[in-house]
Design an enzyme around this catalytic site. Structure first.
Site, PDB file in Angstrom:
ATOM      1  N   ALA A   1      32.740 -71.360  36.800  1.00  0.00           N
ATOM      2  CA  ALA A   1      33.872 -71.966  37.528  1.00  0.00           C
ATOM      3  C   ALA A   1      33.571 -71.942  39.017  1.00  0.00           C
ATOM      4  O   ALA A   1      32.803 -71.106  39.496  1.00  0.00           O
ATOM      5  CB  ALA A   1      35.150 -71.186  37.230  1.00  0.00           C
ATOM      6  N   GLY A   2      34.155 -72.899  39.726  1.00  0.00           N
ATOM      7  CA  GLY A   2      33.910 -72.924  41.168  1.00  0.00           C
ATOM      8  C   GLY A   2      34.584 -74.114  41.823  1.00  0.00           C
ATOM      9  O   GLY A   2      35.593 -74.632  41.319  1.00  0.00           O
TER      10      GLY A   2
ATOM     11  N   LYS B   1      21.314 -90.060  27.686  1.00  0.00           N
ATOM     12  CA  LYS B   1      21.358 -89.547  29.054  1.00  0.00           C
ATOM     13  C   LYS B   1      22.767 -89.551  29.615  1.00  0.00           C
ATOM     14  O   LYS B   1      23.260 -88.535  30.107  1.00  0.00           O
ATOM     15  CB  LYS B   1      20.431 -90.376  29.948  1.00  0.00           C
ATOM     16  CG  LYS B   1      20.467 -89.988  31.423  1.00  0.00           C
ATOM     17  CD  LYS B   1      20.084 -88.539  31.645  1.00  0.00           C
ATOM     18  CE  LYS B   1      20.409 -88.057  33.022  1.00  0.00           C
ATOM     19  NZ  LYS B   1      19.394 -88.347  34.017  1.00  0.00           N
TER      20      LYS B   1
ATOM     21  N   GLU C   1      15.299 -89.053  32.151  1.00  0.00           N
ATOM     22  CA  GLU C   1      14.890 -87.714  32.605  1.00  0.00           C
ATOM     23  C   GLU C   1      16.114 -86.807  32.617  1.00  0.00           C
ATOM     24  O   GLU C   1      17.232 -87.278  32.719  1.00  0.00           O
ATOM     25  CB  GLU C   1      14.245 -87.780  33.990  1.00  0.00           C
ATOM     26  CG  GLU C   1      15.043 -88.505  35.039  1.00  0.00           C
ATOM     27  CD  GLU C   1      16.243 -87.706  35.527  1.00  0.00           C
ATOM     28  OE1 GLU C   1      17.227 -88.346  35.903  1.00  0.00           O
ATOM     29  OE2 GLU C   1      16.176 -86.472  35.462  1.00  0.00           O
ATOM     30  N   PHE C   2      15.837 -85.512  32.480  1.00  0.00           N
ATOM     31  CA  PHE C   2      16.910 -84.514  32.513  1.00  0.00           C
ATOM     32  C   PHE C   2      16.592 -83.461  33.579  1.00  0.00           C
ATOM     33  O   PHE C   2      16.959 -82.305  33.482  1.00  0.00           O
ATOM     34  CB  PHE C   2      17.060 -83.876  31.129  1.00  0.00           C
ATOM     35  CG  PHE C   2      17.390 -84.878  30.047  1.00  0.00           C
ATOM     36  CD1 PHE C   2      16.390 -85.455  29.280  1.00  0.00           C
ATOM     37  CD2 PHE C   2      18.703 -85.289  29.841  1.00  0.00           C
ATOM     38  CE1 PHE C   2      16.680 -86.400  28.306  1.00  0.00           C
ATOM     39  CE2 PHE C   2      19.011 -86.239  28.865  1.00  0.00           C
ATOM     40  CZ  PHE C   2      17.994 -86.803  28.102  1.00  0.00           C
TER      41      PHE C   2
ATOM     42  N   CYS D   1      23.991 -87.124  40.635  1.00  0.00           N
ATOM     43  CA  CYS D   1      24.036 -87.562  39.231  1.00  0.00           C
ATOM     44  C   CYS D   1      25.402 -87.451  38.567  1.00  0.00           C
ATOM     45  O   CYS D   1      25.988 -88.463  38.181  1.00  0.00           O
ATOM     46  CB  CYS D   1      22.988 -86.793  38.437  1.00  0.00           C
ATOM     47  SG  CYS D   1      21.326 -87.096  39.042  1.00  0.00           S
TER      48      CYS D   1
HETATM   49  C1  UDX Z   1      22.017 -82.932  36.637  1.00  0.00           C
HETATM   50  C2  UDX Z   1      21.635 -82.619  35.200  1.00  0.00           C
HETATM   51  O1  UDX Z   1      21.726 -81.224  34.981  1.00  0.00           O
HETATM   52  C3  UDX Z   1      20.225 -83.087  34.921  1.00  0.00           C
HETATM   53  O2  UDX Z   1      19.887 -82.889  33.560  1.00  0.00           O
HETATM   54  C4  UDX Z   1      20.127 -84.580  35.207  1.00  0.00           C
HETATM   55  O3  UDX Z   1      18.865 -85.046  35.000  1.00  0.00           O
HETATM   56  C5  UDX Z   1      20.564 -84.854  36.619  1.00  0.00           C
HETATM   57  O4  UDX Z   1      21.851 -84.348  36.860  1.00  0.00           O
HETATM   58  P1  UDX Z   1      21.587 -81.888  39.008  1.00  0.00           P
HETATM   59  O5  UDX Z   1      22.449 -82.973  39.539  1.00  0.00           O
HETATM   60  O6  UDX Z   1      20.340 -81.571  39.711  1.00  0.00           O
HETATM   61  O7  UDX Z   1      21.192 -82.201  37.475  1.00  0.00           O
HETATM   62  O8  UDX Z   1      22.478 -80.585  39.027  1.00  0.00           O
HETATM   63  P2  UDX Z   1      23.004 -79.495  37.989  1.00  0.00           P
HETATM   64  O9  UDX Z   1      22.166 -78.311  38.041  1.00  0.00           O
HETATM   65  O10 UDX Z   1      23.262 -80.102  36.700  1.00  0.00           O
HETATM   66  O11 UDX Z   1      24.395 -79.153  38.703  1.00  0.00           O
HETATM   67  C6  UDX Z   1      25.314 -80.188  38.910  1.00  0.00           C
HETATM   68  C7  UDX Z   1      26.531 -79.672  39.651  1.00  0.00           C
HETATM   69  O12 UDX Z   1      27.309 -78.880  38.771  1.00  0.00           O
HETATM   70  C8  UDX Z   1      26.217 -78.811  40.870  1.00  0.00           C
HETATM   71  O13 UDX Z   1      27.087 -79.171  41.914  1.00  0.00           O
HETATM   72  C9  UDX Z   1      26.520 -77.401  40.385  1.00  0.00           C
HETATM   73  O14 UDX Z   1      26.962 -76.571  41.441  1.00  0.00           O
HETATM   74  C10 UDX Z   1      27.665 -77.662  39.406  1.00  0.00           C
HETATM   75  N1  UDX Z   1      27.796 -76.650  38.354  1.00  0.00           N
HETATM   76  C11 UDX Z   1      26.768 -76.475  37.482  1.00  0.00           C
HETATM   77  C12 UDX Z   1      28.995 -75.929  38.253  1.00  0.00           C
HETATM   78  O15 UDX Z   1      29.912 -76.100  39.044  1.00  0.00           O
HETATM   79  N2  UDX Z   1      29.117 -75.016  37.244  1.00  0.00           N
HETATM   80  C13 UDX Z   1      28.113 -74.801  36.341  1.00  0.00           C
HETATM   81  O16 UDX Z   1      28.284 -73.963  35.448  1.00  0.00           O
HETATM   82  C14 UDX Z   1      26.889 -75.550  36.463  1.00  0.00           C
END
Ligand code: UDX
Length: 499
Positions: free
Chosen positions: A289-290, A241, A188-189, A297
């Site tokens: 950025a952050g 994945k 899953e994604f 995950c």
């Molecule tokens: C992720 C994958 O996106 C998803 O496809 C997979 O199935 C599970 O893992 P998720 O963990 O829900 O999903 O979060 P995601 O939206 O990917 O963000 C992950 C982290 O990256 C968050 O802490 C978010 O704040 C951070 N992030 C995301 C950044 O710091 N910068 C970005 O540009 C995007």
């Protein structure tokens, strides 16, 4: 894999589905499959979770999930049970969505999957398609297949009275027929906070199969979505994945490294990111950025992927560096706070956002955990606010008179604050009255760990605005000058020994 002539039509009438493990992956998957028209049993050994759902309540916050739960408990297309074996008996397609937490050395802990595989082996009452949906390292599906085969054959030999100590070798040839099942990998994604949307509008559906029947069944299940289905072998699907999550983590660490360079040379990372993102070979997403990525995950999948690489003699240094850059984010962010406040002991710090990202109550591996821990240790007084995640944060950092206060609004969190930290870019923070914020604070210093706010708007409101990979903005030039003189920079020593 070639379509079989006269292949059976798989429909909700002749195909029952069980989803084993109804957490952040399993529950959205189960309810969305029910929404597609399939009859789905959600099974989980966690009695409490099952009790909550039987009472019609989703065990965690995820937009749209509560509505689907109410709808499909009522429609009868979704039911829940803690009796996993009965769900296996009742269904033909078994989606395995149990947790694969991180093991000691970063390797994925697959013990929950093994337990389910052994249980399935005892309940092969007809053809079963076992679909691995949890995030797992490559070749896990082969382990699942072998485990089911081994335990099923052992059971059948016992049942057949075949195997007991006295059995002579020759008689073994009358081994019972091999159980009729297939294994498939269907990673899953789903992103937390968008899981329901992601399910119904996936970029692609990856289906790793070992038989035409497995492929036909999964194609039938997902056909209503009318989205591209990528059919591969089992191991390739598993790798898609891991590689996808590792790549997205790398993209985030890359833009965070660029942010550090921007700070050093006085550039603006947000503009750099939009300049990069216009190139379709790079793409605009995941270039924010952050204070770093968190969640259940990315951190663990990256470590498991690095572990897998090194286990097979492949250098994992690139992946290790992605993690190192990510972990450093929190230290660099706290560094900014210490440079702004000098001493944080007895200072009041407001915190906006605790979840690892917006639209979820999930705080697993959230950067906020390390930031709150460091500030508590340094004697700061914290006023915490998050729209959804405070209940979970209280379990880690209970309310503590005068040290940790949970607030009912972002405004309450910045009352008397010497600084406010924005750690999660919830939408509601975008529309705050920053003049009111500045007027409520002791010192109008706002550190934006997600570059979520507009610097000019903050400055016009009288706030000193410090963000990531961008020049600080302050309404009081004197403060700005003093703070940035090389002498002050050198002082660094004021930062307590948390580094
Ligand atoms: C992720 C994958 O996106 C998803 O496809 C997979 O199935 C599970 O893992 P998720 O963990 O829900 O999903 O979060 P995601 O939206 O990917 O963000 C992950 C982290 O990256 C968050 O802490 C978010 O704040 C951070 N992030 C995301 C950044 O710091 N910068 C970005 O540009 C995007």
């Amino acid at each position: 894999m070639n379509k079989r002539k006269g292949a059976r039509q798989y429909t909700p009438e002749n195909l029952k589905i069980a989803v084993i493990g109804v957490g952040h992956v399993g529950l959205p998957t189960a309810l969305c499959l029910a929404e597609l028209g399939w009859e789905v049993i959600g099974a989980d050994q966690d009695e409490d979770k099952i009790r909550q759902m039987k009472a019609g309540k989703s065990p965690f916050y995820e937009p749209g999930l509560q509505t689907l739960l109410t709808q499909h408990l009522a429609s009868g297309r979704f039911s829940v049970t803690s009796d996993v074996a009965s769900a296996i008996d009742a269904a033909t397609v078994l989606f395995i969505c149990v947790g694969t937490p991180q093991g000691e050395n970063g390797e994925a802990d697959l013990s929950q999957i093994e337990v389910i595989a052994r249980l399935i082996a005892q309940h092969l009452n007809g053809y079963k398609l076992i679909v691995e949906k949890s995030t797992v390292p490559a070749v896990t599906s082969l382990w699942i297949k072998r485990t089911i085969l081994r335990f099923a054959m052992a059971q059948r030999r016992l049942e057949g009275g075949g195997l007991n100590q006295s059995t002579a070798p020759a008689e073994i040839d009358e081994l019972p027929p091999a159980p009729d099942f297939d294994v498939a990998s269907n990673p899953e994604f789903l992103q937390e906070g968008k899981a329901v949307d992601n399910f119904f509008c996936p970029d692609r559906i990856v289906v790793g199969v070992e038989s035409a029947r497995g492929q036909e069944i999964l194609e039938a299940i997902y056909r209503p979505l009318k989205r591209p289905i990528v059919v591969t072998g089992l191991t390739t699907a598993e790798l898609i994945k891991h590689a996808a999550n590792a790549f997205l983590s790398m993209k985030i660490s890359y833009i965070n490294m660029v942010a550090d360079i921007c700070e050093a040379v006085g550039a603006d990372v947000n503009l750099v990111a939009s300049g990069l993102g216009l190139d379709p070979r790079i793409g605009p997403d995941f270039l924010s950025a952050g204070i770093g990525y968190g969640g259940y995950c990315f951190p663990k999948d990256l470590r498991a992927f690095a572990y897998l690489a090194e286990k097979h003699g492949v250098r994992g240094s690139l992946l290790r560096e992605v993690e190192r850059i990510n972990l450093e984010r929190v230290d660099r962010f706290l560094d900014k706070l210490y440079k702004a406040l000098w001493i944080v002991q007895e200072k009041t710090i407001g915190v906006w956002g605790l979840s690892f990202k917006p639209n979820t109550d999930d705080i697993r591996e959230a950067p906020s955990l390390r930031i709150v821990e460091a500030l508590v240790k340094d004697g700061a007084r914290l006023r915490l606010y998050d729209p959804q995640a405070m209940q979970r944060m209280r379990q880690v950092f209970p309310e503590q008179q005068g040290q940790i206060t949970y607030c009912s609004s972002p405004y309450q969190a910045c009352e008397g604050a010497h600084a406010v930290l924005l750690l999660t870019e919830w939408e509601e923070f975008q529309s705050l009255d920053l003049h009111r914020v500045a007027s409520l604070m002791e010192l109008p210093i706002l550190l934006d760990g997600r570059n979520a706010l507009d610097p000019e708007k903050a400055v016009r409101a009288g706030l000193e605005y410090i963000s990531i990979g961008r020049n600080n903005a302050t309404p009081i030039p004197e403060v700005y000058q003093a703070q940035h003189s090389p002498a002050v920079q050198e002082l660094g020593v004021n930062a307590p020994a948390w580094r």
